[in-house]
Design a protein around this motif. Structure first.
Motif, PDB file in Angstrom:
ATOM      1  N   VAL A 147       0.832  -1.208   0.000  1.00 29.42           N
ATOM      2  CA  VAL A 147       0.000   0.000   0.000  1.00 29.42           C
ATOM      3  C   VAL A 147       0.869   1.261   0.000  1.00 29.42           C
ATOM      4  N   PRO A 148       1.970   1.321   0.784  1.00 31.39           N
ATOM      5  CA  PRO A 148       2.852   2.494   0.684  1.00 31.39           C
ATOM      6  C   PRO A 148       3.447   2.662  -0.716  1.00 31.39           C
ATOM      7  N   VAL A 149       3.696   1.549  -1.410  1.00 33.13           N
ATOM      8  CA  VAL A 149       4.200   1.612  -2.783  1.00 33.13           C
ATOM      9  C   VAL A 149       3.177   2.310  -3.680  1.00 33.13           C
ATOM     10  N   LEU A 150       1.910   1.932  -3.529  1.00 30.30           N
ATOM     11  CA  LEU A 150       0.854   2.544  -4.329  1.00 30.30           C
ATOM     12  C   LEU A 150       0.723   4.033  -4.018  1.00 30.30           C
ATOM     13  N   SER A 151       0.851   4.397  -2.753  1.00 29.55           N
ATOM     14  CA  SER A 151       0.720   5.814  -2.384  1.00 29.55           C
ATOM     15  C   SER A 151       1.823   6.657  -3.023  1.00 29.55           C
ATOM     16  N   VAL A 152       3.017   6.084  -3.187  1.00 32.17           N
ATOM     17  CA  VAL A 152       4.107   6.790  -3.874  1.00 32.17           C
ATOM     18  C   VAL A 152       3.797   6.908  -5.363  1.00 32.17           C
ATOM     19  N   LEU A 153       3.337   5.828  -5.960  1.00 32.05           N
ATOM     20  CA  LEU A 153       3.044   5.801  -7.392  1.00 32.05           C
ATOM     21  C   LEU A 153       1.983   6.836  -7.762  1.00 32.05           C
ATOM     22  N   LEU A 154       1.015   7.044  -6.870  1.00 31.75           N
ATOM     23  CA  LEU A 154      -0.113   7.933  -7.169  1.00 31.75           C
ATOM     24  C   LEU A 154       0.239   9.412  -7.060  1.00 31.75           C
ATOM     25  N   ARG A 155       1.492   9.718  -6.756  1.00 31.46           N
ATOM     26  CA  ARG A 155       1.905  11.121  -6.787  1.00 31.46           C
ATOM     27  C   ARG A 155       1.818  11.681  -8.208  1.00 31.46           C
ATOM     28  N   ARG A 156       1.947  10.800  -9.180  1.00 34.48           N
ATOM     29  CA  ARG A 156       1.951  11.221 -10.584  1.00 34.48           C
ATOM     30  C   ARG A 156       0.556  11.069 -11.177  1.00 34.48           C
ATOM     31  N   VAL A 157       0.071  12.128 -11.809  1.00 32.19           N
ATOM     32  CA  VAL A 157      -1.304  12.153 -12.305  1.00 32.19           C
ATOM     33  C   VAL A 157      -1.561  11.044 -13.320  1.00 32.19           C
ATOM     34  N   SER A 158      -0.638  10.822 -14.246  1.00 32.77           N
ATOM     35  CA  SER A 158      -0.858   9.804 -15.277  1.00 32.77           C
ATOM     36  C   SER A 158      -0.970   8.409 -14.671  1.00 32.77           C
ATOM     37  N   MET A 159      -0.275   8.158 -13.562  1.00 27.81           N
ATOM     38  CA  MET A 159      -0.367   6.859 -12.914  1.00 27.81           C
ATOM     39  C   MET A 159      -1.690   6.718 -12.157  1.00 27.81           C
ATOM     40  N   ARG A 160      -2.244   7.829 -11.704  1.00 28.98           N
ATOM     41  CA  ARG A 160      -3.571   7.774 -11.068  1.00 28.98           C
ATOM     42  C   ARG A 160      -4.604   7.269 -12.066  1.00 28.98           C
ATOM     43  N   HIS A 161      -4.518   7.774 -13.288  1.00 30.87           N
ATOM     44  CA  HIS A 161      -5.463   7.325 -14.310  1.00 30.87           C
ATOM     45  C   HIS A 161      -5.287   5.836 -14.587  1.00 30.87           C
TER      46      HIS A 161
END
Length: 392
Positions: free
Chosen positions: A105-119
């Motif tokens: 889950v912490p890995v995902l929270s880091v990844l979601l800093r970037r807008v394109s990865m949120r999509h």
């Protein structure tokens, strides 16, 4: 388990042969950064049989893909791996073990800093997955017994942080206009409302309330009535009012009170009377069922027609909840399906069409006596044409 140095050695051994760094002069000529690290080489580490290597590789990949300098288009394979691991798939296609969800889950929270990865995450079912994880973690937090060992105590103490990180991930996704409708269709609003009510620490409440504030402010103005209606159906206004009265200006973080007032003001200005049927639909969509007035004979007798919406989506959802990890949810789903069959014309045929009969038959052998009892009653209502006069 290997120590930190062993893990680094394993990770380095995976990376260097597969992606040797070019000579310094070549890097300078090409304008490449001095640190040469290929995502493709790290992706191979995700299949390593040592979960420590896989976990570190996942963390590094998240850092790389959260950086604007890295091409995000190659990150879809990593997103698929990460969501599958969070969804509890314990092994990879290559046979490697995956780290536990709480490590990722912490890995995902880091990844979601970037807008394109949120999509990328949101379009792959990320909101629904996060809701399921949030529900499971909330149950675990609420049912955590006294620690029998230091390890068990550490695991219990980590649950509030995990709740916070899950809510944080939902908060980041709530900024994206194209993903906001997912908060309606997945029951996320209902799940977050329950989290606000039961959260063990303030920071969990803060980020959950901030998510509601985003939906009130960041969503298109013409779409907001849908979110307000869902919030009212979930009982958010009552939950936040009680929370505000309880805290009475004792918040450690001033931002939380600002967001709380924003959401309460929006709900007060857009108050909508919610029928019992609408509350029931919202609860079933969220997947967090609890015994109450919506799960009684009188409710089903008076409100069974509310289940017709969207080609009986509520019945389909109840059939899905027959496989829930929460035993109380399974028992309630059995009861509700039985009452639907009892009071809705052709309800038995509709329930059978969605696979309810076979799923409930399998639950008759459950070791849980409550599930067994409600499964037996439900299957009787599915199979008996005239239930009147028979015991429920």
């Amino acid at each position: 388990a290997p120590g930190a140095e062993d893990t680094v050695d394993l990770l380095t051994g995976e990376l260097l042969p597969a992606a040797p760094a070019p000579p310094k002069a070549q890097r300078a000529a090409s304008g490449a950064p001095s640190l040469f690290l290929e995502p493709a080489a790290l992706m191979r580490c995700l299949d390593n049989p040592d979960v420590s290597v896989a976990a570190i590789a996942a963390h590094v990949l998240a850092l790389l893909y959260s950086c604007p300098a890295i091409d995000a288009s190659s990150g879809d394979a990593f997103v698929r791996w990460l969501l599958a691991a969070l969804d509890g798939q314990s092994s990879t296609a290559g046979g490697g073990a995956r780290p536990e969800a709480r490590e990722l889950v912490p890995v995902l929270s880091v990844l979601l800093r970037r807008v394109s990865m949120r999509h990328e995450v949101g379009s792959s079912g990320g909101v629904q997955l996060l809701c399921r994880l949030l529900q499971a973690t909330s149950r675990e937090s609420g049912n955590a017994p006294a620690a029998a060992s230091p390890a068990a105590g550490a695991a219990a103490r980590s649950l509030p942080q995990l709740l916070y990180e899950l809510c944080f991930c939902l908060w980041t996704l709530s900024f994206q206009e194209e993903l906001q409708p997912e908060f309606l269709t997945t029951g996320a609003i209902h799940t977050l409302t329950q989290t606000v009510q039961s959260a063990p620490v303030e920071k969990v409440q803060r980020v959950a309330i901030a998510t509601f504030a985003n939906l009130c402010v960041e969503s298109p103005e013409w779409e907001r009535p849908k979110y307000y209606r869902e919030m009212h159906a979930a009982g958010l206004m009552k939950a936040l009012t009680s929370l505000k009265d309880l805290k009475a200006n004792q918040w450690k973080d001033a931002d939380i009170e600002e967001d709380l007032d924003l959401v309460l003001d929006a709900l007060a200005k857009n108050y909508q009377e919610i029928s019992p049927g609408e509350r029931s639909v919202a609860e079933v969509k969220s997947g967090t069922l609890a015994w109450g007035a919506c799960h009684e004979q009188q409710f089903w007798k008076e409100n069974v027609r509310c289940i017709e919406e969207d080609d009986f989506a509520v019945v389909r959802r109840l059939c899905t909840l027959l496989h829930s990890p929460d035993e109380e949810v399974i028992a309630i789903a059995c009861y509700d399906i039985g009452e639907f069959c009892r009071f809705y014309p052709r309800g038995r045929d509709i329930a059978k069409h969605f696979g309810a009969k076979d799923a409930i038959m399998a639950l008759i052998d459950s070791e849980n006596p409550e599930i067994q009892r409600h499964a037996l009653n439900s299957i009787s209502k599915i199979m008996v044409n005239k239930w009147e006069g028979m015991s429920a």
